[in-house]
Design a protein around this motif. Sequence first.
Motif, short mmCIF file in Angstrom:
data_model
loop_
_atom_site.label_atom_id
_atom_site.label_comp_id
_atom_site.label_asym_id
_atom_site.label_seq_id
_atom_site.Cartn_x
_atom_site.Cartn_y
_atom_site.Cartn_z
N GLU A 1 -48.87 -7.76 6.65
CA GLU A 1 -48.19 -6.48 6.66
C GLU A 1 -46.85 -6.56 5.92
O GLU A 1 -46.52 -5.68 5.11
N SER A 2 -46.08 -7.61 6.18
CA SER A 2 -44.77 -7.72 5.53
C SER A 2 -44.92 -7.96 4.03
O SER A 2 -44.15 -7.42 3.23
N MET A 3 -45.92 -8.75 3.64
CA MET A 3 -46.11 -9.01 2.22
C MET A 3 -46.59 -7.76 1.48
O MET A 3 -46.35 -7.62 0.28
N SER A 4 -47.24 -6.87 2.20
CA SER A 4 -47.66 -5.61 1.58
C SER A 4 -46.46 -4.74 1.23
O SER A 4 -46.54 -3.89 0.34
N CYS A 5 -45.35 -4.95 1.93
CA CYS A 5 -44.15 -4.13 1.73
C CYS A 5 -43.23 -4.66 0.63
O CYS A 5 -42.28 -3.97 0.24
N ILE A 6 -43.48 -5.87 0.15
CA ILE A 6 -42.62 -6.47 -0.86
C ILE A 6 -43.19 -6.15 -2.25
O ILE A 6 -44.34 -6.43 -2.53
N GLN A 56 -43.70 -6.54 -6.32
CA GLN A 56 -44.01 -7.76 -7.07
C GLN A 56 -42.77 -8.41 -7.66
O GLN A 56 -42.63 -9.64 -7.65
N ASP A 57 -41.84 -7.63 -8.18
CA ASP A 57 -40.63 -8.20 -8.78
C ASP A 57 -39.77 -8.91 -7.74
O ASP A 57 -39.24 -10.00 -7.99
N THR A 58 -39.63 -8.29 -6.58
CA THR A 58 -38.86 -8.92 -5.51
C THR A 58 -39.53 -10.20 -5.04
O THR A 58 -38.87 -11.22 -4.80
N LEU A 59 -40.84 -10.15 -4.93
CA LEU A 59 -41.60 -11.33 -4.52
C LEU A 59 -41.39 -12.47 -5.50
O LEU A 59 -41.18 -13.63 -5.11
N ALA A 60 -41.42 -12.16 -6.80
CA ALA A 60 -41.21 -13.19 -7.82
C ALA A 60 -39.83 -13.83 -7.69
O ALA A 60 -39.67 -15.04 -7.85
N GLU A 99 -37.31 -15.76 5.49
CA GLU A 99 -35.99 -15.21 5.75
C GLU A 99 -35.92 -13.74 5.36
O GLU A 99 -35.38 -12.90 6.09
N TYR A 100 -36.49 -13.40 4.22
CA TYR A 100 -36.49 -12.01 3.75
C TYR A 100 -37.31 -11.12 4.68
O TYR A 100 -36.88 -10.02 5.04
N CYS A 101 -38.48 -11.60 5.07
CA CYS A 101 -39.35 -10.81 5.93
C CYS A 101 -38.73 -10.57 7.30
O CYS A 101 -38.87 -9.49 7.89
N LYS A 102 -38.03 -11.56 7.82
CA LYS A 102 -37.42 -11.43 9.14
C LYS A 102 -36.14 -10.60 9.10
O LYS A 102 -35.93 -9.72 9.95
N GLU A 103 -35.28 -10.89 8.13
CA GLU A 103 -33.96 -10.27 8.12
C GLU A 103 -33.94 -8.92 7.40
O GLU A 103 -33.28 -7.99 7.85
#
Length: 380
Positions: free
Chosen positions: A176-181, A183-187, A161-165
Amino acid sequence: MRTRGSKRKHIEIEIEDGEKSKYFKKEEEIKLEALESVRGPPERESIDVEMVKKMGPDTYYDWVDARTKDEITYKPLEDKPHYPRNFLSIYQKVRIMRSKIATPVDSVGCAMIPLTVGKEFGESKETMLPRTYRFQLLIALMLSSQTKDEVNAKAMFNLKEYCKEDLKNPEGVTLESMSCIDQDTLAQLIYPVSFYTRKALYIKKTVKLLNENFDGDMPPDIVGLCSLPGVGPKMGYLALQKAWGKVDGIGVDVHVDRLCKMWQWVDPHKAKTPDHTRKLLEEWLPYNLWYEINPVLVGFGQVICLPRGKRCDLCMANDVCNAVDRKLVKSAKNRNELRKSRGNVAEWIQYLEETTKARETIKPDGDVKLVMEAKEENAP
């Protein structure tokens, strides 16, 4: 020296598959042990990885599914002198039960999560690129350690949802999208899973390694997968099966480990960890069952033979199981009173009631194959 009233420093320790914590071993030493325990697979058909990478969605999923069939069959297995004494009598009955029980691993197991969660966003096998599926499978596996499938699916939904929206990536969770997140937001996004801060760190490191060492795709062998932080043999072998169609080893999670020890299919004294169990199983289990045994036993362990709250009253193998709870078996007359369950056993209860007479006609010392034959007429 710790003064009165001071707090102990909290150290987060994560060991894959429920292994006992090795408090005095460094993480690098633990990883080295896992890598050293990896055995080469027996001589099997080699997979042309480059060919698989070129496959489109119209070919890839059918090709992988043909090599790792999830359909559970009723065909009796051939007995072998080296099998554990109770293996056939238990396993063939567990197979039948699993074909009638809906379990979490069937819909939100790691291999299913990319497509199951994808459906919530209008995605399907026809639209999800194989490389995207492989990456999402790897992320789902990395999140799965000591986490229920349902919780894992929720975390993957949050990520997609985060990657799309927010990131506006139409494919959702990609390299590619995970490279943009950060670490804190990912957690925060994967918060429902256990050890979410440690896993966020592992994922960020993995994204970098995939870009630098593996051409942005999942490693196609167990050594490459185990070189990723937080990935051990269990995750690695499951990843190879559904990502590359390679059955190079048995995926042994906590359920497979627990049940194999309980039934003494492996020596509990030798199988100190799930990976020990894997190696002992591979010494005698027929290769054609190396893939099947994981979804069969995992689903059975999730719904029927739980670590706590076993349903021996519903178990078809309660007459041959060495760990049966006789009190529960005697209460079988109340089995229609469904308890709260992670799965759905209604179809199995109906089937069990319909076939009770056939089962009672088999003598206690009768061949389990007779039981199979008595049920084949009603088999799907």
